[in-house]
Write an enzyme that holds these catalytic residues in place. Structure first.
Site: not given
Ligand code: TV7
Ligand code: ZN
Ligand code: CA
Length: 394
Positions: A147, A186, A188, A280
């Site tokens: 990403h 992945d 994502h 994942d």
């Molecule tokens: C490659 N999903 C990376 C995948 C990145 C996913 C997201 C979380 C998450 C982060 C945490 C956490 C989480 C339970 C899950 C729109 C938001 C929603 C913050 C909580 N718990 C890869 C990124 C994704 C961090 N982000 O492809 C610390 O879930 O969906 C989102 C964005 C805004 C921010 N919030 C989530 O696998 C390596 N994050 C707990 C602690």
């Molecule tokens: Zn992922």
């Molecule tokens: Ca993918």
């Protein structure tokens, strides 16, 4: 050296930096770099290290990282620590916080810069071994951070080691490859890599991912990766996306993966392949909601390996850490052609207690696939559209 299921030997180079065991993004963070140390420990416990050239990695240099990332962003990453963050290091920026301001998804943490240099250094070294002809398959389970953008951290990724590695494979002069196929399993969408090469016809990016609404009403991250994203300019048709529903099992996944990858191989004829093996997409992952088994996930590795092109295997996501380690350990066995020799019982080693939840079996059990005609119909439609896109390349 490795003798394989298909009878062809491969020289496998394996890159591992033990420093990864001590990295923590934050106390509650989903991304746990120590899972790579668990995978490594399991690979060692199964006795596979002797079948590979094991290499220490040299951390990527700042100038290597600057080959893709923007000057201001690299300055920031290099200087970012929890202390400098608290003292307002981001305050020197005008408007853009480069994805580092939220402090939750891509937090500042102790040794962040070392971590980035470490995993990027592994992917660069692996790419060099392939370009130099010293290796047929090169592995860096710490990499795969798909990403990260040129000037922005995103989705747990700070430095895009994949873009750096692909640029190394494309290189200049002898040993470099004219065309590189990037495949991303992945859960994502591989948006950072897609964007970096969107206008190139030397790199085809092909991402399989979950797409659509989550039960909470939000979009599954990052919300891109529709079949209609096909690249631009000279790169038109060289961006390929395969969006899928949550709950896809091995059979449906492979009914898309194999024909689409075969077609990409046929029309693009890459000289090297990079496979992001984000774990994942495995059943039971804390984030992914896909239903692949360890064997189903590894089928992607063995299918690509079967094309006999220089192959770079990288990690990526994966949030149920015992599953991740099982999967990357088994995929290491696939790389050296010894997957049939691995006993299913997890051997006694430093991390064996982590595997209790999966009955101490490498191939933990996965829910039975239920016939879902809507999901099957959507998958068949996606496959048709993607194959049509690919057939537009001469
Ligand atoms: C490659 N999903 C990376 C995948 C990145 C996913 C997201 C979380 C998450 C982060 C945490 C956490 C989480 C339970 C899950 C729109 C938001 C929603 C913050 C909580 N718990 C890869 C990124 C994704 C961090 N982000 O492809 C610390 O879930 O969906 C989102 C964005 C805004 C921010 N919030 C989530 O696998 C390596 N994050 C707990 C602690
Ligand atoms: Zn992922
Ligand atoms: Ca993918």
């Amino acid at each position: 050296s490795a003798s394989c299921v298909d009878g062809k030997k491969r020289c496998v180079c394996y890159y591992y930096d033990p420093g990864i065991a001590h990295i923590k993004l934050s106390d509650e963070h989903m991304m746990v770099p120590a899972r790579v140390a668990m995978a490594h420990s399991l690979v060692a416990a199964y006795g596979m290290l002797d079948s590979m050239r094991r290499l220490r990695t040299r951390p990527a240099t700042e100038s290597e990282i600057r080959r893709f990332h923007s000057p201001e962003y690299v300055d920031l990453l290099r200087d970012l620590t929890p202390e400098s963050y608290d003292h307002g290091v981001l305050g020197r920026l005008k408007d853009d916080d480069h994805g580092l301001g939220g402090c939750i998804e891509c937090p500042p943490f102790d040794r962040l810069w070392n971590y980035c240099r470490g995993y990027a250094g592994g992917s660069l070294a692996a790419a060099r071994a392939l370009a130099g002809g010293e290796s047929d398959v090169a592995i860096n389970w710490s990499g795969g951070m798909h990403h990260a953008c040129a000037a922005k951290a995103s989705g747990f990724c700070y430095v895009n080691d994949i873009v750096l590695a692909i640029n190394e494979l494309l290189g200049a002069g002898a040993g470099a490859f004219r065309r590189v196929l990037y495949v991303d399993v992945d859960a994502h969408h591989g948006d950072g890599v897609q964007e970096a090469f969107a206008d190139s016809d030397r790199v085809m990016t092909l991402s399989f991912h979950r797409y659509g609404k989550t039960p909470h009403g939000g979009k599954f991250f990052p919300g891109t990766g529709l079949v209609s994203e096909i690249g631009r300019g000279a790169g038109e048709h060289y961006t390929v996306n395969v969006p899928m529903d949550a709950g896809v099992h091995d059979d449906v996944y492979q009914s898309l993966f194999k024909p689409i990858v075969s077609k990409a191989m046929e029309v693009f004829d890459p000289e090297a392949v990079v496979l992001q093996c984000g774990a994942d997409s495995l059943s039971g992952d804390r984030l992914g909601s896909m239903e692949l088994s360890v064997r189903g996930h590894a089928e992607c590795v063995s299918f690509l390996r079967g094309f006999n092109r220089p192959l770079l295997l990288l990690g990526g996501g994966g949030y149920t850490i015992n599953h991740v380690a099982s999967s990357w350990c088994y995929e290491t066995a696939v790389a050296i052609g010894k997957e049939r020799d691995l006993p299913d019982e997890i051997p006694k080693h430093g991390y064996d207690l982590f595997y209790m939840n999966q009955g101490n079996k490498l191939h933990y059990s996965v829910s039975e696939a239920t016939v879902n005609s809507k999901l099957l119909k959507k998958a068949a439609e996606t496959k048709q559209i993607v194959l049509e896109h690919l057939s537009q390349i001469k």
